[in-house]
Design an enzyme around this catalytic site. Structure first.
Site, PDB file in Angstrom:
ATOM      1  N   THR A   1       0.838  -1.202   0.000  1.00 37.68           N
ATOM      2  CA  THR A   1       0.000   0.000   0.000  1.00 37.68           C
ATOM      3  C   THR A   1       0.873   1.253   0.000  1.00 37.68           C
ATOM      4  O   THR A   1       1.920   1.266   0.636  1.00 37.68           O
ATOM      5  CB  THR A   1      -0.908   0.013   1.243  1.00 37.68           C
ATOM      6  OG1 THR A   1      -1.644  -1.200   1.294  1.00 37.68           O
ATOM      7  CG2 THR A   1      -1.874   1.182   1.203  1.00 37.68           C
TER       8      THR A   1
ATOM      9  N   ARG B   1     -12.142  -9.176  -2.372  1.00 34.81           N
ATOM     10  CA  ARG B   1     -11.863  -8.666  -1.023  1.00 34.81           C
ATOM     11  C   ARG B   1     -11.545  -7.172  -1.110  1.00 34.81           C
ATOM     12  O   ARG B   1     -10.711  -6.746  -1.886  1.00 34.81           O
ATOM     13  CB  ARG B   1     -10.687  -9.420  -0.427  1.00 34.81           C
ATOM     14  CG  ARG B   1     -10.202  -8.906   0.926  1.00 34.81           C
ATOM     15  CD  ARG B   1      -9.036  -7.946   0.785  1.00 34.81           C
ATOM     16  NE  ARG B   1      -8.408  -7.673   2.082  1.00 34.81           N
ATOM     17  CZ  ARG B   1      -7.410  -6.820   2.251  1.00 34.81           C
ATOM     18  NH1 ARG B   1      -6.917  -6.151   1.226  1.00 34.81           N
ATOM     19  NH2 ARG B   1      -6.897  -6.620   3.441  1.00 34.81           N
TER      20      ARG B   1
ATOM     21  N   GLY C   1     -10.076  -4.011   0.910  1.00 35.85           N
ATOM     22  CA  GLY C   1      -9.323  -3.615   2.092  1.00 35.85           C
ATOM     23  C   GLY C   1      -9.793  -2.281   2.605  1.00 35.85           C
ATOM     24  O   GLY C   1     -10.885  -1.809   2.295  1.00 35.85           O
ATOM     25  N   ASP C   2      -8.958  -1.675   3.405  1.00 37.58           N
ATOM     26  CA  ASP C   2      -9.336  -0.404   4.034  1.00 37.58           C
ATOM     27  C   ASP C   2      -9.196   0.787   3.115  1.00 37.58           C
ATOM     28  O   ASP C   2      -9.849   1.816   3.292  1.00 37.58           O
ATOM     29  CB  ASP C   2      -8.443  -0.161   5.245  1.00 37.58           C
ATOM     30  CG  ASP C   2      -6.984  -0.052   4.841  1.00 37.58           C
ATOM     31  OD1 ASP C   2      -6.473  -1.028   4.264  1.00 37.58           O
ATOM     32  OD2 ASP C   2      -6.376   0.999   5.073  1.00 37.58           O
TER      33      ASP C   2
ATOM     34  N   GLY D   1      -1.265  -1.352   6.237  1.00 39.23           N
ATOM     35  CA  GLY D   1      -1.175  -2.505   7.124  1.00 39.23           C
ATOM     36  C   GLY D   1      -2.290  -3.477   6.792  1.00 39.23           C
ATOM     37  O   GLY D   1      -2.694  -3.589   5.630  1.00 39.23           O
TER      38      GLY D   1
ATOM     39  N   GLY E   1      -5.754  -4.304   6.266  1.00 39.46           N
ATOM     40  CA  GLY E   1      -6.933  -3.485   6.015  1.00 39.46           C
ATOM     41  C   GLY E   1      -8.097  -3.800   6.921  1.00 39.46           C
ATOM     42  O   GLY E   1      -8.826  -2.899   7.358  1.00 39.46           O
TER      43      GLY E   1
END
Lengths: 134, 177
Positions: free
Chosen positions: A1, A29, A31-32, A52, A54
């Site tokens: 990221t 999926r 993530g954040d 990191g 997510g």
């Protein structure tokens, strides 16, 4: 990221975050990164970008928490950033990651609870940092 | 007013013992160059939004980082990318998720913020929007890096999901992955 946060001469903040996700992740999926408040957030107090795991950011809204700690807890950027990534709910769930943040005064916070984080910062207040480990 | 910029290129169990001095120097050089380019935008009167998009775009184009060209592999051996951008004083934001083939997801996220009434577009819808605005696409080969492919093989062998910097470090399992 990867991510970036900045404050300009007008005191306006912005945050940008981009990722390829996690190795061997399931198709679909999320993530954040693209979820406002989780891994990316900016308001009139600060801008924050996370990195990191997510799922940990999603469960704790870690980036939004930095802004909340500043607005409602009257914390400094450094206190808010460290509190969010090294304490509170993130610590409760054994969260793994880090974040970079700036506030409207040009202060910078680079914090993480992992072994390392690729990071760099520069400010008109004299901050000039490039680092990987502690 | 004061200007400032901070960037990250990922966090995790970055292994000290497998980091060569050459790799360390290259990474620091790229980070330095990237943050300087963003800082220059700010000192020349550019907006925070322009600065963060520009530097993230630069990192997306660099295979050293897990974003854009250097993205890790999914379990299906493909690449799916996410990106988001947010502007503090307006609370505007835009994001894309699970996009494939888009060269620079961060610019697409900004376009979602500025050119649509929505905040987050996913998958095929996001890719269709990218084509409508003429965003550049790249073939799968563009996103292939041997280092990421090898990471996938090791993750498949152990049936785990891993952060981009994990080698044989902390696994991500259960509710967290």
């Amino acid at each position: 990221t990867v991510g970036a946060v900045a404050v300009d001469q007008f005191g306006h903040t912005a945050a940008a975050t981009s990722t390829g996700g996690m190795t061997n992740k399931r198709i679909g999926r999320v993530g954040d990164t693209p979820v406002p408040g989780a891994g990316n957030y900016a308001n009139k107090f600060c801008a924050v970008s996370g990195t990191g795991v997510g799922e940990h950011f999603l469960r704790t809204l870690a980036c939004y928490e930095v802004a909340c700690r500043m607005e409602f807890g009257e914390m400094s950027l450094e206190e808010a950033g460290r509190g969010s990534i090294c304490g509170g709910r993130f610590k409760e769930i054994d969260g793994s990651g880090g974040l970079v943040a700036v506030d409207t005064l040009g202060n910078v916070c680079l914090c993480f609870n992992t072994e390392g984080m690729y990071r760099a910062a520069r400010s008109s207040k004299g901050v000039d940092v490039v680092a990987i480990y502690d | 007013g004061s200007v400032a910029i901070a960037i990250h290129g990922g966090a995790g169990t970055i292994p000290r013992n497998s980091m060569t001095s050459e790799m360390d120097a290259e990474l620091r050089s790229v980070l330095k160059e990237t943050v300087e380019s963003g800082y220059n935008i700010l000192t020349q009167g550019g907006t925070a939004l322009d600065a963060v998009e520009k530097v993230v775009l630069q990192m997306e184009d660099n295979p050293l980082f897990n974003a854009g060209k250097g993205s890790v592999f999914t379990s299906a051996g493909t690449h799916e990318m996410d990106a988001a951008v947010m502007e503090g004083h307006t609370l505007r934001c835009g994001g894309v998720t699970c996009v494939r083939g888009v060269r620079n997801p961060i610019s697409l996220a900004r376009a979602v913020m500025e050119k649509t009434r929505h905040v987050l577009l996913c998958g095929e819808g996001a890719e269709e929007f990218a084509r409508e605005i003429g965003a550049p696409f790249e073939p799968p080969e563009y996103f292939f890096t041997k280092r990421r492919f090898d990471q996938l093989q090791r993750a498949i062998e152990k049936n785990v999901t891993r952060l981009d910097h994990s080698v044989d470090g902390k696994e991500v399992e259960g509710k967290t992955g």
